[in-house]
Write an enzyme that holds these catalytic residues in place. Structure first.
Site, short mmCIF file in Angstrom:
data_model
loop_
_atom_site.label_atom_id
_atom_site.label_comp_id
_atom_site.label_asym_id
_atom_site.label_seq_id
_atom_site.Cartn_x
_atom_site.Cartn_y
_atom_site.Cartn_z
N LYS A 209 0.84 -1.20 0.00
CA LYS A 209 0.00 0.00 0.00
C LYS A 209 0.87 1.25 0.00
CE LYS A 209 -3.32 2.50 2.89
NZ LYS A 209 -4.11 2.46 4.14
N SER B 207 -8.74 3.11 2.56
CA SER B 207 -7.73 3.86 1.86
C SER B 207 -6.78 3.01 1.01
CB SER B 207 -6.91 4.68 2.87
OG SER B 207 -6.21 3.84 3.78
N SER C 155 -9.75 0.56 6.28
CA SER C 155 -8.91 0.70 5.09
C SER C 155 -8.36 -0.60 4.51
CB SER C 155 -7.74 1.64 5.38
OG SER C 155 -8.22 2.96 5.57
#
Length: 548
Positions: free
Chosen positions: A143, A218, A242
């Site tokens: 990520k 996210s 997320s």
């Protein structure tokens, strides 16, 4: 169906625009010409782009076969010498490059570096006749260049002003390298890392199943890449949903474990001292067994000896539970009624679970979820959003709509020291009351929505209650696909006409089954704190029944 206009790089001053353009052009230049999709393909994209990697002609039959394998199968074949690390990471790197051109999911692409590492692993295997560790040769996507530092690659904390080159690996990356993992890409995340959406100074990421929709956030760059099979497994971080939200919106598996049980030492953020609610790092996967593979391998290294914040929680998922599983089912949280496809999935799951004698089913009514959601929203930005506004100003970066929403009243305002103490008192009082309520229900796990619906149109994710409540309580949660997708012929109308709240009305107003067609439907299973292994055993049981 026409595609609505998707904005490119968000706006800012001239210095911001130049720097963001330079970073993005550097990224695009890393995609070799040999992996470029034909202009005719890009000019005529369907709404669902998941089939394009198989039909574009850029991948060989063997590469397509490799990228169909989950992480567990890959590791088994690499350990037997049936696959090499070089051919494995090459296949995933090529597919990741294709995925990026379709949904704009990458922010860094360093396949050449990955191949060099893979060659070292193959040479070790040829010389020693064994693997370096349980993740030998496994490609892992990460990520964002923003949050998880990898030595020599860009990192920041969700803002252009914080971009820098990492001088060293963070602890998680060090551990994964030692286990044999190979890193090759980093993926997009949103401005501030606090959206259930993915748009940043890198641009906007799209959902592969319907590019009119968000991939979630996210960790939306990860979910979009995984959905297009450009990665076998990804690393995410979850402070309000997320990991679970993007996995749910892209038909994947993802676990938000109990916090401080997997290493986060060295991660980038801009609110290091905000400990009112603790985020958890965890895997995003294409199978449930890959969650076991990842966490089992990492926990076996005893990371708590290196990171003093970690809890030495054992990891050993039982094959069978010692008693019949009691599954609570929560159809809604008392704040937002699930949209029709989510309710259809819940009703079908409930019917199947009630029809078997393998589990006991309990109807679970939510305990003051609105109060819990209000509490964690207040916790997120105790400085009233001042830090966010400061780092945006330092980078000349304009604030995005969802960033403005998340740091605005009524939930966000500046706290005094006494105000922060009072907030923590209210938090802990709620957590204890919820624990008592859960115990009184007698359930082991709770089946519930991960979000009020499936993936939504861009910039519309303005309620986190179905995931953030469990962050507040620090209850582990896993999302998993149901095999269903939003069907405009079936998912037309809400069961109940009257909205329960303003949040509920908001979700009803934008629901458009024709526009949102094809979005995967996932469910969420939750257990009490520290019951992560029992949760995963329960997930296996529940998923088997639902899919039968």
């Amino acid at each position: 169906m026409p595609i609505r206009a998707i904005p490119a790089i968000p706006s800012g001053n001239a210095e911001y625009t130049a720097k963001a353009k330079e970073i993005n052009e550097r990224m695009e230049a890393q995609i070799p010409t040999s992996l470029r999709l034909a202009p005719s393909v890009l000019a005529n994209l369907p709404v669902d782009v998941t089939g394009i990697p198989e039909t574009c002609g850029l991948l060989t039959e063997k590469e397509l076969a490799i990228t169909e394998l989950d992480a567990t199968d890959l590791c088994a074949r690499l350990a037997k010498g049936e696959l090499t690390a070089v051919e494995t990471v090459s296949a995933y790197g090529k597919r990741a490059a294709i995925a990026h051109q379709l949904v704009h999911c990458l922010v860094d692409f360093f396949l050449d570096e990955a191949i060099d590492r893979a060659k070292e692993l193959d040479e070790y295997f040829a010389r020693e006749g064994k693997v370096v560790g349980p993740l030998h040769g496994l490609p892992i996507s990460i990520k964002a260049r923003e949050q998880v530092p990898v030595k020599g690659r860009f990192a920041s904390g969700g803002f252009l002003s914080l971009v820098d080159i990492s001088k060293d690996d963070c602890l998680m990356i060090k551990i994964l390298r030692d286990l044999g993992a190979v890193f090759y890409v980093k993926t997009n995340q949103p401005q501030s890392i606090n959206h259930l959406e993915t748009v940043s100074f890198h641009g906007r990421t799209l959902n592969p199943y319907n590019i009119n929709l968000t991939p979630g956030g996210s960790s939306g760059g990860e979910s979009a890449l995984l959905a297009l099979k450009g990665s076998p497994i990804g690393l995410g971080n979850d402070g309000g949903g997320s990991i679970r939200d993007p996995c749910a919106k892209c038909g994947l598996y993802g676990l938000r474990p109990t916090s401080n049980t997997l290493p986060k030492g060295g991660y980038h953020h801009y609110h290091f001292t905000n400990d009112g609610s603790v985020a958890a790092t965890g895997p995003m996967c294409r199978s449930a067994r890959d969650i076991d593979l990842f966490i089992g391998a990492v926990r076996a290294t005893q990371p708590y000896l290196k990171d003093q914040m970690l809890i030495p929680l054992p990891w050993n998922i039982p094959e069978k539970l010692d008693r019949k599983l009691r599954v609570g089912i929560m159809l809604h949280d008392g704040v937002v009624m699930p949209q029709p496809p989510m309710m259809r999935a819940l009703r079908l799951a409930k019917a199947k679970l009630e029809a078997t004698d393998e589990v006991d089913v309990v109807e679970y009514l939510p305990y003051e979820h609105e109060l819990g959601y209000d509490t964690i929203r207040e916790i997120y930005f105790e400085d009233g959003g001042a830090t966010v506004r400061r780092v945006l100003k330092e980078g000349g970066e304009d604030i995005l709509p969802l960033t403005e929403w998340v740091i605005s009243p009524p939930h966000t305002f500046e706290h005094t020291v006494l105000g922060s103490w009072d907030l923590r008192y209210r938090r802990d009082k709620y957590k204890q009351a919820y624990s008592d309520y859960w115990n009184a229900s007698g359930i082991d796990v709770l089946l519930c929505p991960p979000y009020p619906g499936t993936a939504n149109p861009h910039d519309m994710a303005r309620y986190w209650g179905y995931t953030a409540i469990w962050n507040l309580l620090d209850y582990p949660g896993v999302v998993f696909p149901t095999g269903l997708k939003l069907d405009p012929k079936l998912d037309v109308a809400y069961e109940f006409a009257e909205p329960m709240s303003e949040f509920d009305k908001y979700f009803r107003d934008f629901y458009d089954p024709e526009y949102m067609t094809g979005a995967p439907v996932c469910l969420q299973l939750v257990s009490r704190r520290f019951n992560d292994c029992m949760l995963m055993a329960a997930q296996r049981i529940v998923e088997k029944i639902i899919l039968s």
